[in-house]
Enzyme design. Structure first.
Site, PDB file in Angstrom:
ATOM      1  N   GLU A  57       0.943  -1.140  -0.015  1.00 14.96           N
ATOM      2  CA  GLU A  57       0.060   0.162  -0.115  1.00 14.96           C
ATOM      3  C   GLU A  57       0.978   1.240   0.149  1.00 14.96           C
ATOM      4  O   GLU A  57       0.655   2.154  -0.790  1.00 14.96           O
ATOM      5  CB  GLU A  57      -0.951   0.074   1.277  1.00 14.96           C
ATOM      6  CG  GLU A  57      -2.010  -1.152   1.259  1.00 14.96           C
ATOM      7  CD  GLU A  57      -1.528  -2.340   2.088  1.00 14.96           C
ATOM      8  OE1 GLU A  57      -2.133  -3.169   2.611  1.00 14.96           O
ATOM      9  OE2 GLU A  57      -0.024  -2.654   1.996  1.00 14.96           O
ATOM     10  N   LEU A 209      22.158 -27.974  -0.333  1.00  9.81           N
ATOM     11  CA  LEU A 209      20.705 -27.486  -0.151  1.00  9.81           C
ATOM     12  C   LEU A 209      20.588 -25.740  -0.126  1.00  9.81           C
ATOM     13  O   LEU A 209      20.010 -25.086   0.571  1.00  9.81           O
ATOM     14  CB  LEU A 209      20.209 -27.820   1.229  1.00  9.81           C
ATOM     15  CG  LEU A 209      19.964 -29.185   1.263  1.00  9.81           C
ATOM     16  CD1 LEU A 209      19.344 -29.651   2.891  1.00  9.81           C
ATOM     17  CD2 LEU A 209      18.977 -29.907   0.247  1.00  9.81           C
ATOM     18  N   THR A 309      12.564 -42.710   4.118  1.00  9.93           N
ATOM     19  CA  THR A 309      12.248 -42.942   5.529  1.00  9.93           C
ATOM     20  C   THR A 309      11.837 -41.860   6.289  1.00  9.93           C
ATOM     21  O   THR A 309      10.735 -41.868   6.929  1.00  9.93           O
ATOM     22  CB  THR A 309      13.605 -43.748   6.087  1.00  9.93           C
ATOM     23  OG1 THR A 309      14.004 -44.654   5.535  1.00  9.93           O
ATOM     24  CG2 THR A 309      13.103 -43.696   7.757  1.00  9.93           C
TER      25      THR A 309
END
Length: 378
Positions: A57, A209, A309
């Site tokens: 905004e 990662l 797993t």
């Protein structure tokens, strides 16, 4: 129930498009877009880029200037009514003199929901909500879930062959999928607050990662990689080697463990890791970890990248909201490892899935499955 015109839908659609521009950068804040319209013309628009900077905004009002007076504001999320890093947007809209506010959805935080709209109504501004709410909720599944349920939105990312196998019996898995699928995984990481894996996956693949600028395939990749998602390794006995790639990357690596070996803990800290010794019992408590992540790390979207797993344990515990499965046009054979380790023996134990999206990525397919049931809802 408010009735909305075709113009209302058009301008809210534009606000949603703007909000998507912040998909990879707003953590821990929601993605929000705003369009200011006066006499049928857009006079200002903006979106939230990153935490600590102007909200949607404010950015739209800055562009509009004096033209904001008497305008209609279309916002994808109810304007905030509280002071945080920035002043409340509801006050800024009142001061700008807008005449009407249309928001797609109210604030999902039960403690503050509706207060922004109430402040606008007190100032004599016409308000309406609920326009394109489903589309707006899709922008922020994690933020909404954190506000409403105190949990992150959990995606489990898996790659499999056409016969549902994720790796050879030896654990060898690089690479099942092609480069287009791997680039898509980079974008999944980029939108996530944190990435979680298990020690077995790290030992097997020595993955980092991380977000990598050259693999994202986005125009603003250089800006996106400035924020590396928190990397979390579940390592009950602290088996992570000090030479692991994940310890020597930009950003934070957090190891969650039950091991209290101070020598080992200090060595990992010196190697660059953060180590949290938990008191969860004989095994790490996945549900408790998710709650902790929302409370302490403001985790909106969690990406689980792990083996069969741990992924199976997340699904069995009812903690996964969405499975993102990349399927390659290959066969790995019956002795290869399955997609998930799930101890199901009878048909009545089956776990239903809702197919949400199918997309081609080169020769591979990406299948998005939502897990059915109340706990998988946003």
């Amino acid at each position: 129930m408010s009735s909305f015109s075709s113009s209302d839908h058009h301008f809210m659609g534009r606000a949603i498009v703007l909000a998507r521009r912040g998909l990879y950068t707003t953590h821990p804040n929601p993605r929000v877009g705003c369009v200011l319209v006066k006499q049928g013309e857009v006079v200002g628009e903006g979106y939230h880029v990153r935490a600590g900077e102007g909200h949607a905004e404010v950015n739209a009002l800055r562009q509009a200037g004096d033209k904001a007076k008497g305008a209609t504001a279309y916002v994808t999320l109810e304007p905030c009514s509280h002071y945080g890093r920035t002043p409340p947007c509801a006050e800024a809209l009142v001061e700008a003199g807008i005449s009407r506010m249309v928001c797609a959805m109210v604030d999902p935080n039960p403690a503050v929901a509706g207060r922004g709209l109430e402040r606008l109504r007190q100032a004599g501004i016409e308000t309406a909500s609920g326009l394109m709410e489903a589309e707006a909720r899709e922008l922020n599944p994690g933020f909404i879930r954190r506000m409403e349920k105190g949990l992150p939105y959990v995606r489990a990312k898996l790659a499999m062959s056409a016969d549902g196998r994720t790796a050879m019996a030896s654990g060898e898995s690089q690479w099942i999928t092609g480069s287009a699928a791997r680039a898509d995984v980079q974008r999944l990481r980029a939108r996530s607050s944190a990435i979680l894996t298990g020690i077995d996956s790290v030992l097997l693949d020595d993955s980092s990662l991380t977000l990598r600028e050259n693999e994202l395939g986005l125009d603003n990749a250089a800006d996106i990689v400035k924020r590396q998602p928190l990397r979390i390794v579940l390592d009950t006995q602290l088996r992570l080697p000090l030479t692991a790639k994940i310890l020597h990357q930009p950003g934070r690596t957090l190891i969650l463990t039950l091991c209290q070996d101070e020598t080992r803990i200090n060595a990992l800290k010196q190697a660059g890791a953060e180590v949290q010794v938990r008191e969860d019992g004989e095994r790490l408590d996945l549900a408790a970890i998710l709650k902790w992540l929302t409370q302490e790390e403001q985790c909106n979207e969690l990406l689980v990248e792990c083996g069969a797993t741990l992924a199976g344990a997340f699904v069995e515990a009812g903690l996964v909201n969405e499975l993102v499965v990349y399927m390659a046009p290959k066969l790995l054979g019956s002795s290869a490892r399955p997609l998930l380790q799930l101890p199901l023996e009878r048909m009545e134990q089956q776990i239903p899935l809702l197919l949400d999206e199918v997309r081609h990525l080169g020769q591979d397919l990406r299948l998005n499955w939502k897990l059915a049931g109340e706990e998988s809802e946003n």
